[in-house]
Design a protein around this motif. Structure first.
Motif, PDB file in Angstrom:
ATOM      1  N   LEU A 267       0.847  -1.198   0.000  1.00 37.26           N
ATOM      2  CA  LEU A 267       0.000   0.000   0.000  1.00 37.26           C
ATOM      3  C   LEU A 267       0.877   1.241   0.000  1.00 37.26           C
ATOM      4  O   LEU A 267       1.871   1.302   0.723  1.00 37.26           O
ATOM      5  N   THR A 268       0.504   2.232  -0.808  1.00 37.46           N
ATOM      6  CA  THR A 268       1.230   3.503  -0.879  1.00 37.46           C
ATOM      7  C   THR A 268       0.223   4.648  -0.803  1.00 37.46           C
ATOM      8  O   THR A 268      -0.746   4.682  -1.577  1.00 37.46           O
ATOM      9  N   LEU A 269       0.428   5.572   0.137  1.00 39.25           N
ATOM     10  CA  LEU A 269      -0.388   6.786   0.209  1.00 39.25           C
ATOM     11  C   LEU A 269       0.192   7.818  -0.745  1.00 39.25           C
ATOM     12  O   LEU A 269       1.406   8.022  -0.777  1.00 39.25           O
ATOM     13  N   ILE A 270      -0.673   8.482  -1.503  1.00 42.66           N
ATOM     14  CA  ILE A 270      -0.188   9.409  -2.534  1.00 42.66           C
ATOM     15  C   ILE A 270      -0.566  10.851  -2.223  1.00 42.66           C
ATOM     16  O   ILE A 270       0.296  11.725  -2.176  1.00 42.66           O
ATOM     17  N   ALA A 271      -1.847  11.129  -2.029  1.00 43.12           N
ATOM     18  CA  ALA A 271      -2.265  12.518  -1.801  1.00 43.12           C
ATOM     19  C   ALA A 271      -3.433  12.547  -0.812  1.00 43.12           C
ATOM     20  O   ALA A 271      -4.335  11.712  -0.918  1.00 43.12           O
ATOM     21  N   PRO A 272      -3.371  13.504   0.145  1.00 42.98           N
ATOM     22  CA  PRO A 272      -2.321  14.479   0.412  1.00 42.98           C
ATOM     23  C   PRO A 272      -0.989  13.785   0.738  1.00 42.98           C
ATOM     24  O   PRO A 272      -0.994  12.673   1.255  1.00 42.98           O
ATOM     25  N   LYS A 273       0.109  14.435   0.417  1.00 41.46           N
ATOM     26  CA  LYS A 273       1.407  13.794   0.569  1.00 41.46           C
ATOM     27  C   LYS A 273       1.598  13.345   2.020  1.00 41.46           C
ATOM     28  O   LYS A 273       1.525  14.153   2.948  1.00 41.46           O
ATOM     29  N   PRO A 274       1.833  12.042   2.221  1.00 39.92           N
ATOM     30  CA  PRO A 274       1.822  11.527   3.601  1.00 39.92           C
ATOM     31  C   PRO A 274       2.970  12.014   4.469  1.00 39.92           C
ATOM     32  O   PRO A 274       2.847  12.041   5.688  1.00 39.92           O
ATOM     33  N   ASN A 275       4.081  12.420   3.854  1.00 39.55           N
ATOM     34  CA  ASN A 275       5.248  12.820   4.646  1.00 39.55           C
ATOM     35  C   ASN A 275       5.474  14.328   4.686  1.00 39.55           C
ATOM     36  O   ASN A 275       6.361  14.792   5.395  1.00 39.55           O
ATOM     37  N   SER A 276       4.710  15.094   3.906  1.00 36.76           N
ATOM     38  CA  SER A 276       4.904  16.548   3.910  1.00 36.76           C
ATOM     39  C   SER A 276       3.601  17.320   3.974  1.00 36.76           C
ATOM     40  O   SER A 276       3.612  18.544   4.041  1.00 36.76           O
ATOM     41  N   GLY A 277       2.470  16.608   3.950  1.00 38.84           N
ATOM     42  CA  GLY A 277       1.191  17.296   4.105  1.00 38.84           C
ATOM     43  C   GLY A 277       0.877  18.191   2.924  1.00 38.84           C
ATOM     44  O   GLY A 277       1.083  17.833   1.772  1.00 38.84           O
ATOM     45  N   GLY A 278       0.387  19.374   3.199  1.00 44.93           N
ATOM     46  CA  GLY A 278       0.059  20.311   2.134  1.00 44.93           C
ATOM     47  C   GLY A 278      -1.100  21.205   2.519  1.00 44.93           C
ATOM     48  O   GLY A 278      -1.716  21.053   3.577  1.00 44.93           O
ATOM     49  N   ILE A 279      -1.364  22.153   1.646  1.00 46.09           N
ATOM     50  CA  ILE A 279      -2.442  23.114   1.828  1.00 46.09           C
ATOM     51  C   ILE A 279      -3.452  22.918   0.713  1.00 46.09           C
ATOM     52  O   ILE A 279      -3.083  22.785  -0.451  1.00 46.09           O
ATOM     53  N   PHE A 280      -4.733  22.895   1.057  1.00 50.00           N
ATOM     54  CA  PHE A 280      -5.796  22.778   0.066  1.00 50.00           C
ATOM     55  C   PHE A 280      -6.716  23.982   0.181  1.00 50.00           C
ATOM     56  O   PHE A 280      -6.994  24.454   1.280  1.00 50.00           O
ATOM     57  N   ASP A 281      -7.184  24.447  -0.963  1.00 49.00           N
ATOM     58  CA  ASP A 281      -8.120  25.572  -0.945  1.00 49.00           C
ATOM     59  C   ASP A 281      -9.543  25.118  -1.245  1.00 49.00           C
ATOM     60  O   ASP A 281     -10.400  25.899  -1.635  1.00 49.00           O
ATOM     61  N   ILE A 282      -9.798  23.821  -1.072  1.00 50.23           N
ATOM     62  CA  ILE A 282     -11.150  23.296  -1.147  1.00 50.23           C
ATOM     63  C   ILE A 282     -11.436  22.539   0.145  1.00 50.23           C
ATOM     64  O   ILE A 282     -10.523  21.993   0.772  1.00 50.23           O
ATOM     65  N   ARG A 283     -12.705  22.503   0.529  1.00 50.40           N
ATOM     66  CA  ARG A 283     -13.078  21.909   1.818  1.00 50.40           C
ATOM     67  C   ARG A 283     -13.213  20.387   1.750  1.00 50.40           C
ATOM     68  O   ARG A 283     -13.295  19.737   2.783  1.00 50.40           O
ATOM     69  N   ARG A 284     -13.286  19.842   0.540  1.00 44.81           N
ATOM     70  CA  ARG A 284     -13.426  18.389   0.384  1.00 44.81           C
ATOM     71  C   ARG A 284     -12.325  17.874  -0.540  1.00 44.81           C
ATOM     72  O   ARG A 284     -12.571  17.575  -1.719  1.00 44.81           O
ATOM     73  N   PRO A 285     -11.102  17.755  -0.045  1.00 52.23           N
ATOM     74  CA  PRO A 285      -9.994  17.320  -0.902  1.00 52.23           C
ATOM     75  C   PRO A 285     -10.148  15.861  -1.314  1.00 52.23           C
ATOM     76  O   PRO A 285     -10.879  15.084  -0.693  1.00 52.23           O
ATOM     77  N   LEU A 286      -9.428  15.503  -2.369  1.00 53.37           N
ATOM     78  CA  LEU A 286      -9.430  14.130  -2.871  1.00 53.37           C
ATOM     79  C   LEU A 286      -8.250  13.374  -2.266  1.00 53.37           C
ATOM     80  O   LEU A 286      -7.119  13.836  -2.312  1.00 53.37           O
ATOM     81  N   PHE A 287      -8.528  12.208  -1.711  1.00 58.09           N
ATOM     82  CA  PHE A 287      -7.498  11.334  -1.149  1.00 58.09           C
ATOM     83  C   PHE A 287      -7.190  10.240  -2.161  1.00 58.09           C
ATOM     84  O   PHE A 287      -8.109   9.639  -2.742  1.00 58.09           O
ATOM     85  N   VAL A 288      -5.894   9.976  -2.358  1.00 58.66           N
ATOM     86  CA  VAL A 288      -5.475   9.025  -3.384  1.00 58.66           C
ATOM     87  C   VAL A 288      -4.434   8.083  -2.795  1.00 58.66           C
ATOM     88  O   VAL A 288      -3.514   8.524  -2.099  1.00 58.66           O
ATOM     89  N   TRP A 289      -4.568   6.795  -3.090  1.00 52.33           N
ATOM     90  CA  TRP A 289      -3.585   5.794  -2.671  1.00 52.33           C
ATOM     91  C   TRP A 289      -3.526   4.727  -3.752  1.00 52.33           C
ATOM     92  O   TRP A 289      -4.300   4.751  -4.730  1.00 52.33           O
ATOM     93  N   GLN A 290      -2.617   3.771  -3.618  1.00 56.07           N
ATOM     94  CA  GLN A 290      -2.563   2.668  -4.568  1.00 56.07           C
ATOM     95  C   GLN A 290      -2.061   1.410  -3.885  1.00 56.07           C
ATOM     96  O   GLN A 290      -1.352   1.479  -2.877  1.00 56.07           O
TER      97      GLN A 290
END
Length: 331
Positions: free
Chosen positions: A114-137
């Motif tokens: 399993l790999t977490l992709i977004a939001p970046k698991p080791n550096s986080g990030g800033i989103f300007d939407i209230r419902r961000p998309l989570f992505v993994w594989q």
């Protein structure tokens, strides 16, 4: 490399993925028994281990079966250990007792489950939407062992904020609005039908920026706190300035009230700030910290300060200063 053990012209060859990095968690191996034309049935044994000596405790696969075929496709149906180094071999025994063993193949590297992709698991990030998309594989797996099912959890301060289970897709859109100016973490659990599972959690937080201008002036609690953390040496300061903005100062004090380090004004000398939100990384930058508003545990002369409790003092204009306690763990 161990060579085949030959008896009366018999030999065994195992064909499998040739690249060092396996393309799947469940590779297909083809065992070819040579020189056993008059010996049926054949007793075939296939082993995959995490050590080249195939010690009992290292066996991920140890399968034996009888067959009349001399070319046998062996589909591995249980996921090999995530990110393990593996080796494989096979042996064949004929009905008249003749036995041969294949060379050892390996090392081969198993993909991560399993790999977490977004939001970046080791550096986080800033989103300007209230419902961000989570992505993994997840790594590829044979249908005989799958499919993967997933559950996701979004947490705030260690408490679940949103969760979903029974997912088959590798994306998830937050079901309801997340709060602005709040550090969130997320984790995913991937499960196979046989009950095997893996769970990964982000080590850095992400946050939501409200595009509207703030109506009040506030200094948020620095984060991480205590610091340094497993992912950063610095602690980050966020602050909001209500209309119309103002003159800002931000200092780090020791417990005696002495100024240890001045954050604002920084190297650019800027003290006048318009109304707005400060300290956040830019959306899409892969970090939720603006490098202008961080403290790395050093004093104004560049020397690392002693571990202990320090205080951030924030002032906007002639207003009453705001204080936030923080713990520097040292280096």
């Amino acid at each position: 490399m161990t060579m085949p053990r030959l008896l009366s012209g018999q030999s065994v060859v195992v064909d499998g993925p040739t690249a060092v990095a396996l393309p799947t968690l469940t590779p297909l191996l083809v065992v070819r028994a040579l020189g056993f034309s008059n010996q049926r049935p054949l007793r075939v044994r296939v082993q995959i281990a995490t050590t080249v000596d195939f010690a009992a405790g290292s066996l991920a696969v140890d399968s034996s079966f009888s067959t009349s075929d001399t070319t046998i496709a062996v589909q591995i149906t249980r996921a090999l250990p995530s990110e393990a180094t593996v080796y494989w071999r096979a042996s064949v025994q004929g009905a008249l007792g003749a036995t041969a063993e294949s060379p050892i193949t390996g090392p081969r590297t198993v993909p991560t489950w399993l790999t977490l992709i977004a939001p970046k698991p080791n550096s986080g990030g800033i989103f300007d939407i209230r419902r961000p998309l989570f992505v993994w594989q997840s790594a590829r797996i044979t249908p005989a062992a799958g499919p993967w099912t997933y559950s996701i959890e979004i947490t705030n301060g260690g408490r679940p904020e949103q969760a979903a289970a029974g997912l088959r897709d590798t994306t998830f859109r937050a079901a309801t609005n997340l709060q602005a100016e709040t550090p969130y973490f997320w984790n995913v659990r991937a499960t196979l039908p046989n009950g095997d599972f893996v769970r990964l959690a982000s080590s850095a937080s992400f946050s939501i920026v409200d595009p509207l201008l703030p109506t009040t002036t506030i200094l948020y609690q620095n984060f991480p706190n205590p610091f340094p953390s497993a992912t950063t040496f610095n602690t980050c300061f966020w602050f909001d300035l209500g209309q119309p903005g103002g003159t800002v100062s931000l200092d780090v004090l020791d417990l005696r009230g002495n100024v240890v380090r001045t954050i604002v004004p920084g190297l650019d000398g800027v003290t006048q700030f318009p109304a707005g939100r400060y300290g956040r990384g830019a959306p899409g930058a892969g970090s939720n910290c603006d490098s202008r508003f961080v403290w790395d545990g050093t004093a104004s002369d560049g020397r690392t300060v002693a571990p202990g409790v320090y205080v951030a003092r924030f002032r906007s204009g002639s207003g009453t200063p705001t204080f936030r306690r923080m713990l520097f763990k040292g280096r």
